[in-house]
Design a protein around this motif. Structure first.
Motif, PDB file in Angstrom:
ATOM      1  N   ASP A 194       6.846  -2.365   0.636  1.00 27.94           N
ATOM      2  CA  ASP A 194       7.058  -2.683  -0.772  1.00 27.94           C
ATOM      3  C   ASP A 194       5.742  -2.808  -1.528  1.00 27.94           C
ATOM      4  OD1 ASP A 194       9.780  -2.737  -0.805  1.00 27.94           O
ATOM      5  OD2 ASP A 194       9.975  -4.915  -0.633  1.00 27.94           O
ATOM      6  N   GLU A 195       4.657  -3.112  -0.786  1.00 26.59           N
ATOM      7  CA  GLU A 195       3.382  -3.377  -1.454  1.00 26.59           C
ATOM      8  C   GLU A 195       2.580  -2.100  -1.692  1.00 26.59           C
ATOM      9  OE1 GLU A 195       4.009  -3.614   1.680  1.00 26.59           O
ATOM     10  OE2 GLU A 195       2.233  -3.694   2.958  1.00 26.59           O
ATOM     11  N   GLY A 206      -0.452  -7.705  -6.436  1.00 29.65           N
ATOM     12  CA  GLY A 206       0.167  -7.744  -5.114  1.00 29.65           C
ATOM     13  C   GLY A 206       0.280  -6.394  -4.443  1.00 29.65           C
ATOM     14  N   LYS A 207      -0.010  -5.307  -5.187  1.00 22.30           N
ATOM     15  CA  LYS A 207       0.165  -3.955  -4.638  1.00 22.30           C
ATOM     16  C   LYS A 207      -1.179  -3.374  -4.169  1.00 22.30           C
ATOM     17  CE  LYS A 207       4.485  -3.665  -6.314  1.00 22.30           C
ATOM     18  NZ  LYS A 207       5.692  -3.658  -5.481  1.00 22.30           N
ATOM     19  N   ILE A 208      -1.108  -2.458  -3.238  1.00 19.00           N
ATOM     20  CA  ILE A 208      -2.286  -1.696  -2.808  1.00 19.00           C
ATOM     21  C   ILE A 208      -1.917  -0.219  -2.763  1.00 19.00           C
ATOM     22  CG2 ILE A 208      -3.297  -3.575  -1.439  1.00 19.00           C
ATOM     23  CD1 ILE A 208      -2.140  -2.163   1.059  1.00 19.00           C
ATOM     24  N   ASP A 210      -1.630   3.422  -1.021  1.00 16.69           N
ATOM     25  CA  ASP A 210      -1.391   3.962   0.321  1.00 16.69           C
ATOM     26  C   ASP A 210      -2.595   4.790   0.766  1.00 16.69           C
ATOM     27  OD1 ASP A 210      -0.226   4.876   2.678  1.00 16.69           O
ATOM     28  OD2 ASP A 210       0.647   6.629   1.688  1.00 16.69           O
ATOM     29  N   TYR A 271      10.073  -9.300   7.289  1.00 17.30           N
ATOM     30  CA  TYR A 271      10.538  -8.065   6.625  1.00 17.30           C
ATOM     31  C   TYR A 271       9.899  -6.874   7.323  1.00 17.30           C
ATOM     32  CZ  TYR A 271      11.081 -11.712   3.110  1.00 17.30           C
ATOM     33  OH  TYR A 271      11.370 -12.873   2.475  1.00 17.30           O
ATOM     34  N   GLU A 272      10.460  -6.452   8.433  1.00 16.04           N
ATOM     35  CA  GLU A 272       9.852  -5.390   9.221  1.00 16.04           C
ATOM     36  C   GLU A 272      10.791  -4.199   9.151  1.00 16.04           C
ATOM     37  OE1 GLU A 272       6.868  -5.609  10.151  1.00 16.04           O
ATOM     38  OE2 GLU A 272       6.455  -7.765  10.232  1.00 16.04           O
TER      39      GLU A 272
ATOM     40  N   PHE B  53      -7.066  -7.945  -4.110  1.00 14.62           N
ATOM     41  CA  PHE B  53      -6.716  -9.361  -4.343  1.00 14.62           C
ATOM     42  C   PHE B  53      -6.781 -10.052  -2.982  1.00 14.62           C
ATOM     43  CE2 PHE B  53      -3.038  -6.630  -3.819  1.00 14.62           C
ATOM     44  CZ  PHE B  53      -2.416  -7.203  -2.726  1.00 14.62           C
ATOM     45  N   GLY B  84       3.560  -7.211  -1.438  1.00 14.52           N
ATOM     46  CA  GLY B  84       3.925  -6.454  -2.631  1.00 14.52           C
ATOM     47  C   GLY B  84       4.368  -7.313  -3.797  1.00 14.52           C
ATOM     48  N   ALA B  85       4.603  -8.625  -3.542  1.00 13.76           N
ATOM     49  CA  ALA B  85       5.074  -9.491  -4.626  1.00 13.76           C
ATOM     50  C   ALA B  85       3.906 -10.195  -5.299  1.00 13.76           C
ATOM     51  CB  ALA B  85       6.040 -10.529  -4.068  1.00 13.76           C
TER      52      ALA B  85
END
Lengths: 410, 410
Positions: A194-195, A206-208, A210, A271-272, B53, B84-85
C-alpha cells in the motif's frame, strides 16, 4: 516458527523448484546477432570444414618442396594467387606468389615467406619470365590444412553453450545465419505494498517510490530473462490473487509465465499480502539464516513456481543474487556466476550470530574493501555506490580491520 | 619498416585517438530500463530525501520512549499504523502498532519490536481499550530517520556512473522515470577481402565466410557501442573509399560515425585494400609487437578516427580485446575491464621473442589453464571453445608446465 534454513539449503530449494516439471524447454531460432547472450539449444555440427580448403599462412611463394634442393633453387614465377581466387595448378619448376589466406594451388605443398625470397618483394604481375631464388622447405610449411580447425560433421558447439562473440563468430565462419537457442524463462514480477507508488507519481505522506520493480527487472534482463510486469499490487490479497491468476493461465492450458516473483508481504506483520494471497497454495514462508533478506516465500501458485522476496530494495537485490541468479547459472549456464574474490576489510565488522550477513561495499584498487552504508536493508543509495557484496559467514560475529572476506563483484 | 610498437604504446595511441576533438559528447534521455548498461551523462542530485520520512525498521509498537521507565510500562494500544498510511499523532501513554516501513507518528521517537512486547502478537484492530506491556527503549531505536540514506539535494550519482540494476533502483527510489545518458559511440564496421562471403551465400572455391563482422559487431554491442555495418568490401581501394566517404559525411557537416573499424588489408602483401584506400589520409600502418594481431592501422579518415585490424578472426578478437575495449573502459568507464587472474599452465609453451603472445585457453575449475588450439590466428573453432586470453609477455620465450600466467576471462 520453524528453524531458519541455511542459505545453501534455500538455494538448493530454488534450484529444485526451477528444475521441476514446469521447466521451459521451448527453443527459438534467432539471427546470429540477436542470439548474443543466449544459450544454444542443440548440439551443432559443422556443415563444412574450417579452413574449407588448404590455404597459405603467409604472404610468399607457393612451391612444390621437391622442386627445391637443400641449397635452394631458382624457380620461374607463376601467376599470382590472390586471396579469394581458385588458382591454376602449379607447374613443376614454378613458384606462385600467394597471399595470406589464398588457396594453395594443386601441385604445391609448402609456402616460402616473401622475406626469405630473393628478391624479397613480389615482381610486377605484368612482367614475364621472372625468376626468384628460394631456400629449401619441407612439405606443409606455412600451409593451413583443410579441416585443421574443425572437420565437416564434427561437433562445433554442444547444446548449452553460451553464445558470446567468439561462438557467434564461429557460426558465421561455418556459413550459418541463425542459431537455435533456448527460449528465455518468462518471469512475472509483482511489487506489492500500500505504501508503494510508481516513480513519476506525486509522493504523498507515508508513501515511497517502488525501486524493487526497476532493480529486479534490470537484474533479470541482465540474466537473459523475459520479464512481465503487472504494476504495483496493493495490500488486498484477493486483488493480488486475481492479478496472478490472470497471468498464469492461458486458453490452451499452458502456463503463460514460468516463474512468479513478488516483493514484500512475506514477513510476520499484520498485513502480509503475499502470505495471505498464497493461502491454500503449496507455498512455504520461512526464515533463511541470512541478513538482509531473511524472510522468504517459495513454492507454487496454481502449479507455477513462485518466489516471494522481502520488500526492502537491498533485501530484494540480495535475494536475487543469493538465490535466483545462482540457480539460473546452475540450471542454464547463464548468467555466468559472479566473480569471487578475497578482499581485506578497511574497518572492523560485526555480524549477528547464526546469520549469513551480506553487506555492500566497494572493492578498492589495492584489493581492500570499504563498507557502503550500514546493515540496513533500505539503504539503496549506499547500494548504488557499491561494486561488491561482502559475505560474513553465519558462524562469524566479529571481524578485525584487515581480515580477509569473500566478496562477489557486481 | 619501423620498429614494432609495444602493446602498451599502441593502446595509449588508441586512447589518444578516441579522446580527441571528434569525441562524441552528445547525451540522450532514456526510460530507466532502457538506460541499463549505459553511462550517466550528468551529476544527478537527489530530488527528495531517502527515506522521505522517518519510518519503522521493524514490526512493533511506535512509542514515546519517555513514556516507559527502566522497568517497562503498560501502554494503551492506539490505532495501528500500516505501511503507506499518514498516521494520527501519538497521544501520551499510548503505543501504536506499526509495520516495517510505516511512518513514525508525530509524538513517537522509537519502536519496540513485536517480539519484545507482552503479549507478543498484535491485538485485533477492532478491539478497544487493550493494553500492552513494553520494555524501556531509547530515542531513535529501530527508527530509520529521514535522509539517513541520502538527503534532498545531495549528489546521488556522479556523471560517468555506469547504470546497473542498483543504480537504476536508486533512480526509481528517487521517483525518477528516466536518465540522461551518454550517447553511445557509433562505429562503422567494414570487413574487407575478395575472398570473403556473407554467411548464407553459397561457398565457391577459394572463398571463406565472413566471421569478423559477426564477431566484432557482437563484441562492440556488448560494450555498448552502436554498430553500423556496410557489408563486405572487396579488394578495390576506390570502392572502399567510396563506402567510407558515404558514411563519414552528412549534410550538416557533422560526422555520421565516431569511429571506423576495418578488418583485413593492413599487412604487407601485394593487395592490401585498406592500406591502399587510406593513401593520402593521416593513417599509420605499423607492426605492434604482438602475436596474433601484429599489423595494425591507426589514424583518421577524413577526420574520423580509424582503426584497421588484421583480417584473421582471432587477430580481430585479440585486437579488439587488447586495444579498443581497454581504451573504451579507460575513457568511458564502460565496458568494465576484463577480470584478470593468474592460472597455472597444464602444458609447456613457447613464444616468439620480442612479441607479446596472446593465446586462447580454458581456465579450469582447479585454477589451471589449458590451451585451445595452437597459435594460428585462423583457429576460430578453438577460440569459440576458450574462456580466456592467455598472456605471454614479449620478453618470455619458454614457459614450463605449471608456470603461472596472466589470463583475462572472456
Amino acid at each position: 516458527m520453524s528453524l531458519p534454513r541455511s542459505v545453501a539449503a534455500h538455494r538448493d530449494a530454488v534450484v529444485e523448484l526451477l528444475s521441476g516439471p514446469a521447466a521451459n524447454t521451448a527453443t527459438e531460432q534467432f539471427p546470429l546477432l540477436e542470439a548474443l547472450g543466449k544459450v544454444l539449444a542443440v548440439d551443432l555440427h559443422a556443415p563444412l570444414s574450417l579452413p574449407p580448403f588448404a590455404n597459405s599462412q603467409m604472404d610468399g611463394f607457393a612451391v612444390n618442396s621437391a622442386d627445391i634442393p637443400d641449397d635452394g633453387a631458382k624457380l620461374r614465377v607463376a601467376a599470382p594467387v590472390p586471396a579469394g581466387a581458385a588458382p591454376e595448378p602449379l607447374k613443376p619448376g614454378f613458384a606462385a606468389p600467394i597471399m595470406t589466406g589464398a588457396m594453395i594451388p594443386e601441385g604445391a605443398d609448402a609456402v616460402v615467406p616473401i622475406e626469405r625470397a630473393l628478391p624479397s618483394t613480389f615482381p610486377n604481375p605484368e612482367a614475364e619470365d621472372v625468376d626468384v631464388l628460394l631456400p629449401a622447405t619441407t612439405p606443409g610449411t606455412y600451409v593451413r590444412h583443410i579441416g585443421s580447425d574443425i572437420g565437416e560433421g564434427d561437433l562445433a558447439l554442444p547444446a548449452g553453450t553460451f553464445l558470446g562473440p567468439a561462438q557467434l563468430g564461429l557460426l558465421a565462419a561455418l556459413g550459418l545465419t541463425s542459431a537455435e537457442v533456448r527460449k528465455p524463462m518468462r518471469v512475472l514480477l509483482v511489487t506489492t505494498g500500500d505504501e508503494v507508488l510508481e516513480p513519476g507519481q506525486s509522493l504523498t505522506p507515508g508513501k515511497i517510490y517502488d525501486s524493487n520493480g526497476t532493480l529486479l527487472e534490470a537484474s533479470m534482463r541482465q540474466s537473459g530473462l523475459d520479464v512481465v510486469r503487472t504494476g504495483i499490487s496493493d495490500d488486498d490479497p484477493a486483488r493480488l490473487r486475481a492479478v496472478l491468476n490472470r497471468h498464469v493461465a492461458s486458453e490452451d492450458g499452458q502456463h503463460r509465465v514460468d516463474l512468479i516473483v513478488t516483493t514484500g508481504g512475506v514477513s510476520k506483520g499484520a498485513y502480509e499480502v503475499v502470505r495471505q494471497a498464497m493461502a491454500g497454495q503449496h507455498v512455504d514462508f520461512l526464515p533463511v539464516a541470512m541478513q538482509p533478506g531473511g524472510p522468504q516465500g517459495i513454492g507454487r501458485f496454481e502449479g507455477v513456481p513462485f518466489l516471494g522476496f522481502p520488500g526492502n530494495p537491498v533485501s530484494c537485490l540480495v535475494s536475487y543474487e543469493m538465490f535466483l541468479r545462482p540457480a539460473l547459472s546452475q540450471i542454464h549456464g547463464v548468467p555466468a556466476p559472479r566473480p569471487v574474490q578475497r578482499a581485506r576489510l578497511v574497518e572492523p565488522l560485526h555480524s549477528p550470530e547464526g546469520k549469513h550477513q551480506v553487506r555492500r561495499g566497494t572493492v578498492l584498487p589495492d584489493g581492500s574493501v570499504r563498507m557502503e552504508g550500514g546493515a540496513g536493508s533500505h539503504l539503496v543509495h549506499a547500494l548504488a555506490r557499491s561494486n561488491a557484496l561482502v559475505h560474513i559467514p553465519s558462524d562469524v560475529t566479529e571481524l578485525a580491520e584487515g581480515s580477509e572476506v569473500e566478496v562477489w563483484m557486481l
